[in-house]
Every structure is written in C-alpha cells, then in structure tokens.
Scaffold this active site. Structure first.
Site, PDB file in Angstrom:
ATOM      1  CE  LYS A  75     -67.863 -24.774  23.065  1.00  0.00           C
ATOM      2  NZ  LYS A  75     -69.081 -23.966  22.931  1.00  0.00           N
ATOM      3  CG  ASP A 111     -69.968 -20.047  22.551  1.00  0.00           C
ATOM      4  OD1 ASP A 111     -70.000 -20.012  21.306  1.00  0.00           O
ATOM      5  OD2 ASP A 111     -69.544 -21.032  23.188  1.00  0.00           O
TER       6      ASP A 111
END
Length: 291
Positions: A75, A111
């Site tokens: 990520k 997210d």
C-alpha cells in the site's frame, strides 16, 4: 452464466495484488457485482511478492488492466510507481486502489471513506464525538484521518507509544486540532472509554484463527458507546459479541470491507455498486448466511 465463461477480447480486467492473497474476499464481491450489473469485467487475484512489485505495475500498464486493488504489503511502496495520487491517498500516504486511464495510473485510498460510509449508514456522525482508536498501523491511519477530518476528538492507543505519537503529530498538523495518545493497556483503555462515543479496533486481535482473543476486557464495555471492529473474519468477533452483551452499539468489520469495495467498483465502472449483493456474497464466502 459464470463471468469467466463470457470472457472475450473486450473484457476489462481488474484485480488485487498482495502477499499473501489467498484470504481476499474482493474477487467474490466484485465478480458478483459485475454479473449483477451486466458489465463485461472480470476480477482476478494476483500474488505479488515485494521484490516483484515494480514488474507487476509495469505489467499492469503493458496488459492494459483497468484497475488493481492493493493490499499488504504494497500500500505504501506502490506510490512511487504511480503517475498521480488523489488527495486522500496523498495525505494518508497509502494506496488501496489503482485506476488505469489510458496508461495513466492514479492511486486512491477508499479505506477512509469506506469506514466513514459504514459509520453513517449505522446512524453515527463523527462531528464532536469522542473516538478511541486501538492500533497505529495502516488501517488506523485511514480510520483516524477520516474521523479527524470530520470533526471527531481522537484518542489513539497503541502498544508502541512512539508510533501513535507520530500519527498524532501528523493529524494535528493536518487538521489543526490535538489528538491524544497513550500506551495501549487496561488502565489507559479504561480511562479513555469512560467518556468515549466510539471505539474502533484497527488491530488484528480477535482475527481468525485467534477468534477467542479480544483487545478490550468485557467489563469496560457499556451502553452508550458504539464499537466498530474492522476485523471481519470471524464475522462477529469476540469484541462485537461482548459489546452487544453489554448493551453497546456495534458495527461489523464486513461493513467497511463492503463500502470501500463499493467505492472501488464505482471508480472502475462509473456505475453505482450493488452494495447489498456485495455484502451478501462476502458474508457467504466467510462461511456465514446473511440474516
């Protein structure tokens, strides 16, 4: 008809990269959503080791993949390989979505907004609420960013105080309001939860196969607090079960998974996601039946 039977030269290919990758729920959710919406897309998981990440992103360009989800451990390390980032991904410093528009790769972070949408769908608005976050890892960065951005008073508890302090400094610089930090232990947890409106577990404590564990002693849970455990396997963690028994409100981790996935679906297709179907398929893939 199964989506894989209909693949052609026109099919747009999406996927997810990570290591490990076997546990991912994303292919189940997205392929069901593509079928439901009648879209000529397919979603495939790719196990990509850290040493192969640069080659994988080059392959994304070469093969003209429409998009990729990005999970652990890529990520952060994927960021220098992209052409641009949206504002949220840039500020959080992590990407969980890549969109390929004509060879231009843009990184996003869904997210934070997926977490927020799950909160709002359950009637919880963060503004001026007191939120306690357990953990200071990547998931905590997205959760704490979302809460601070929407006006919550944030307290971060983590076993390593230095990491929590660094996150607090970043959030304070970003939003101009103080963030409280403390070492994660039972005394500090008890003090923090006395006046809290929201508790968010962003640690892996309670995740299968360690589903008998919990990050919070049951005696600290009470009515008037909402408990959001972002762990989604098992579907109802020990923390969630004990929160319900104590009269607290609860939000399951599957909700964040589904809503961030819905945002991804829309980024790739331009269509609204069939959220209920995505939730149903993810729950089924975990071995449960939606009530």
């Amino acid at each position: 008809m199964d989506c894989f039977n209909a693949i052609s030269g026109k099919t747009k290919v999406c996927g997810i990269i990570g290591d490990p990758i076997e546990h991912t729920m994303s292919p189940v959710m997205h392929n069901a959503a593509f079928r439901e919406m009648g879209l000529d897309y397919v979603y495939v998981p790719f196990r990509v080791a850290a040493a192969e990440l640069e080659k994988a992103i080059a392959g994304m360009r070469a093969l003209n993949l429409r998009g990729l989800n990005v999970t652990i451990p890529h990520k952060v390390s994927v960021i220098p390989l992209l052409d641009s980032l949206d504002t949220t991904a840039e500020k959080i410093g992590a990407v969980n979505l890549i969109v390929n528009d004509g060879g231009q790769l843009t990184g996003y972070n869904t997210d934070a907004d997926g977490f927020l949408r799950a909160l709002l769908e359950h009637g919880f608005t963060p503004e001026e609420k007191k939120a306690v976050i357990l953990g200071a890892g990547g998931a905590s960065r997205a959760v704490s960013f979302s809460l601070a951005r929407h006006g919550a008073q944030v307290t971060i508890l983590n076993r390593t105080l230095k990491r929590a302090a660094e996150m607090a400094e970043w959030l304070t610089k970003e939003f101009g309001s103080g963030v409280t930090v403390a070492e994660l232990n039972e005394n500090n947890l008890g003090s923090a939860l006395e006046q809290a409106d929201l508790l968010v577990n962003t640690t892996s404590v309670g995740m299968s196969p360690h589903d008998k564990e919990t990050p919070v002693p049951a005696g600290l849970l009470r009515p008037g607090i909402t408990v959001f455990d972002i762990v989604y396997n098992p579907l109802r963690t020990r923390l969630i079960q004990e929160a319900e028994a104590a009269g607290a409100g609860t939000i399951l981790g599957i909700e964040m998974l589904v809503f961030q996935g819905a945002l991804i679906f829309t980024r790739w297709t331009g269509k609204p996601a069939p959220v209920a179907l995505m939730r149903k398929q993810a729950i089924k893939a975990l071995g449960y039946e939606e009530k």
